[in-house]
Scaffold this active site. Structure first.
Site, PDB file in Angstrom:
ATOM      1  N   SER A   1      -7.415   1.891  -3.709  1.00 28.99           N
ATOM      2  CA  SER A   1      -6.122   2.385  -3.233  1.00 28.99           C
ATOM      3  C   SER A   1      -5.291   2.974  -4.371  1.00 28.99           C
ATOM      4  O   SER A   1      -4.409   3.785  -4.125  1.00 28.99           O
ATOM      5  CB  SER A   1      -5.310   1.236  -2.653  1.00 28.99           C
ATOM      6  OG  SER A   1      -5.783   0.891  -1.405  1.00 28.99           O
TER       7      SER A   1
ATOM      8  N   GLU B   1       0.825  -1.209   0.000  1.00 27.09           N
ATOM      9  CA  GLU B   1       0.000   0.000   0.000  1.00 27.09           C
ATOM     10  C   GLU B   1       0.859   1.258   0.000  1.00 27.09           C
ATOM     11  O   GLU B   1       0.654   2.170  -0.796  1.00 27.09           O
ATOM     12  CB  GLU B   1      -0.916  -0.033   1.232  1.00 27.09           C
ATOM     13  CG  GLU B   1      -1.792   1.181   1.385  1.00 27.09           C
ATOM     14  CD  GLU B   1      -2.834   1.269   0.284  1.00 27.09           C
ATOM     15  OE1 GLU B   1      -3.762   0.458   0.277  1.00 27.09           O
ATOM     16  OE2 GLU B   1      -2.714   2.147  -0.581  1.00 27.09           O
TER      17      GLU B   1
ATOM     18  N   ASP C   1       1.178   4.068  -2.882  1.00 30.88           N
ATOM     19  CA  ASP C   1       0.761   5.450  -2.620  1.00 30.88           C
ATOM     20  C   ASP C   1       1.892   6.449  -2.869  1.00 30.88           C
ATOM     21  O   ASP C   1       1.657   7.537  -3.391  1.00 30.88           O
ATOM     22  CB  ASP C   1       0.250   5.587  -1.175  1.00 30.88           C
ATOM     23  CG  ASP C   1      -0.996   4.741  -0.922  1.00 30.88           C
ATOM     24  OD1 ASP C   1      -1.579   4.225  -1.900  1.00 30.88           O
ATOM     25  OD2 ASP C   1      -1.370   4.576   0.251  1.00 30.88           O
TER      26      ASP C   1
END
Ligand SMILES: *[C@@H]1O[C@H](CO)[C@@H](O)[C@H](O)[C@H]1NC(C)=O
Ligand SMILES: *[C@@H]1O[C@H](CO)[C@@H](O)[C@H](O)[C@H]1NC(C)=O
Ligand SMILES: *[C@@H]1O[C@H](CO)[C@@H](O)[C@H](O)[C@H]1NC(C)=O
Length: 569
Positions: free
Chosen positions: A485, A285, A289
């Site tokens: 995400s 994640e 990001d």
């Protein structure tokens, strides 16, 4: 009344020689049973110390919301006049009466609070379970989630003194439960659940391997470097998800050779958060990001806010980490202009009172000119993750009206992706800025799914972006990832680049986006009209995408050039 309670608070401990005064109590929050899957498995150890967060009633919540709309409605004379830290605090600060009344109650019981918010509206008070049971007329117990083994110390109800109900909004942790499946909405790369409509190659895009160059083409995002050094894009990180500098550097070298591969983020740590750079420390994640904000928002300074778990690792709770993050940012004299979070929860685990108090902090951030973006979730209409459900499960905090929720798309031309969470909050009413768009969608739905969702609730997501097969680098290897995400950092990067151009033109940043998105910006978004999200636990239709706003892709995906044009840049 107020001075009397204050007086009692001061006098009674002396009169009763140390024994806490018995006050008339009133149930403040309760739930009939724990969230599904949790069962009560025993009493909590009376000596276990919990750190409670107390939310005091804000002196002028309605005033805060009025002030927020006054600066975020494009039609308002004060559009873009974002509030200062002190300006927001005027509304959020509790009254002197509330502060005195709550602190008198605590000290009467031998407890001391620490103020944890700049406005003074949140306190932290550690106390053992035995004290909490007494103080709050509660029954703290161990609840175990059978499928995951997750345990939490919670109570099904608690009370506060009747004379404090105007002063104290909530005590946490009490009736809100941790999500047993965690709160990371990213899913692995997998095409198994996707219908066989992937188109292969279009432009520079291979839909099996999405890259920054593809997204730049798809959304006409410029590669021109941003110039402002004060225009910060913040990425939040939880559950020991840490970004790797080596992976970012490899990613930039491969996908953005025009960006200096030594470019990195500025690290901020909260609650003992960290960012170790060992060989296998990187998280999917956090790598996604950071790689897709730094890789898309060319030369926009990115900050990574790494938030640690709380002291008890079996009891990490999203609400608390969200609270600590939001209070930290709100207290900054110059907060980041954009903040993206690819984590979420299901409304069913959080109490409505807590959801409202957290949402108020997002209102404060929005009023300060921070564009707060959250991924909508990856469970279609069944919440954050696919799970059994008998009614549709809205995600949190996407149901909060004072932030922007980002759903997901797939394929070129884009369609709604089946996992994109969307729907209607059960906690928050529909805000006026989306009244027209959502009413039209409700008319389209007619009786479809009636009874499974709250038609008067705040509808989400607001917008969408691509969400499947993003190429990232982790531990030195390329891998593909799916999830909303992917969408939130992408949309956030578009906003950050627009902000850079606004700053260069001497204009205010975009700040709270929704009133703008649902009015002047709507025509600069690409409406997604094909596809749907899946229903609870089977593969039938949750909500369809359709012309105009829909509960899978919101108003649509960004087009940088068009957004720039409608801003007159
Ligand atoms: C991701 O993939 C790995 C390896 O295939 C698997 O073990 C894991 O369960 C997957 N996680 C999710 C959330 O699907
Ligand atoms: C942070 O770490 C210190 C020292 O290990 C510990 O005392 C403290 O409780 C931790 N704080 C949080 C919020 O976890
Ligand atoms: C949603 O789309 C499906 C497939 O195109 C269609 O059968 C269904 O009628 C649509 N639902 C609504 C409410 O129009």
């Amino acid at each position: 009344m107020l001075s009397l309670s204050l007086l009692l608070g001061l006098l009674l401990p002396a009169l009763s020689s140390g024994n806490p005064a018995r006050r008339s109590m009133q149930v403040q929050e309760s739930r009939p049973s724990p969230p599904s899957g949790y069962t009560l498995t025993g009493p909590a150890n009376p000596d276990t110390v919990l750190t409670f967060r107390l939310a005091l009633t804000q002196s002028d919540y309605d005033g805060l919301i009025d002030a927020l709309y006054d600066v975020s409605m494009p039609s308002s004379a004060n559009y873009g006049e974002w509030l200062s830290k002190e300006g927001v605090q005027t509304y959020m600060a509790p009254t002197i009466e509330s502060i005195s009344a709550v602190n008198a109650w605590l000290s009467e019981n031998g407890l001391q609070s620490k103020v944890i918010s700049a406005a003074g509206d949140w306190l932290s008070v550690p106390m053992p379970v035995s004290t909490a049971n007494d103080l709050l007329g509660a029954d703290f117990s161990i609840f175990t989630h059978s499928a995951s083994g997750k345990q939490a110390v919670r109570t099904l109800a608690y009370s506060i003194p009747t004379d404090l109900t105007d002063h104290l909004a909530l005590v946490h942790p009490t009736v809100s439960f941790p999500n047993p499946y965690g709160y990371m909405p990213i899913t692995n790369f997998s095409s198994s659940g996707l219908t066989g409509t992937r188109d292969g190659h279009t432009g520079p895009c291979d839909v099996n391997s999405i890259t920054p160059a593809c997204l730049q083409w798809l959304y006409s995002i410029p590669t021109t470097p941003a110039t402002s050094k004060d225009n910060v894009l913040a990425v939040t990180g939880y559950v020991e998800q840490w970004p790797s500098e080596a992976d970012l550097s490899a990613f930039l070298a491969e996908y953005r050779p025009d960006i200096d591969s030594a470019t990195s983020w500025t690290l901020i740590t909260l609650d003992n958060g960290s960012d170790p750079q060992g060989q296998y420390d990187a998280g999917l994640e956090s790598n996604l990001d950071t790689q897709y904000t730094i890789g898309l928002a060319t030369d926009v300074p990115v900050t990574f806010i790494s938030v640690g778990a709380n002291d008890d690792p079996t009891d990490d709770e999203f609400a608390q980490t969200l609270l600590d993050t939001a209070l930290y940012v709100l207290a900054l004299p110059f907060p980041p202009q954009v903040m993206t979070t690819s984590y979420g929860d299901d409304e069913e685990y959080i109490s409505q009172t807590l959801a409202i108090s957290l949402c108020a902090i997002y209102a404060g951030l929005s009023a300060r000119g921070v564009s707060v973006l959250f991924a909508s979730g990856d469970g279609g209409v069944s919440g954050l993750h696919f799970q059994e459900c008998t009614t549709f499960l809205p995600t949190f905090p996407s149901g909060c009206p004072y932030l922007t929720s980002v759903g997901g798309t797939v394929n070129i031309p884009e369609e709604a992706v089946y996992f994109s969470s969307g729907g209607f909050s059960t906690f928050f009413d529909r805000p006026f800025y989306q009244e027209a768009a959502v009413s039209e969608y409700l008319a389209y739905l007619g009786d479809t799914n009636a009874g499974l969702y709250n038609p008067s609730g705040r509808a989400f997501p607001d917008v969408a972006a691509y969400s499947v097969a993003f190429d990232i680098i982790i531990d030195g290897f390329e891998t593909g990832v799916d999830g909303t995400s992917c969408s939130s950092p992408t949309f956030a990067s578009v906003i950050s680049l627009l902000n850079d151009e606004l700053i260069a033109a001497g204009r205010p940043v975009l700040g709270f986006l929704n009133p703008w998105l649902y009015s002047s910006a709507a025509s600069a978004l690409s409406d997604i009209t094909v596809g749907n999200n899946y229903a609870c636990s089977d593969f039938t239709t949750g909500f369809n995408a359709t012309t105009g706003w829909d509960a899978v892709t919101g108003l649509g995906t960004p087009n940088y050039a068009k957004l720039k044009a409608i801003l007159g840049l």
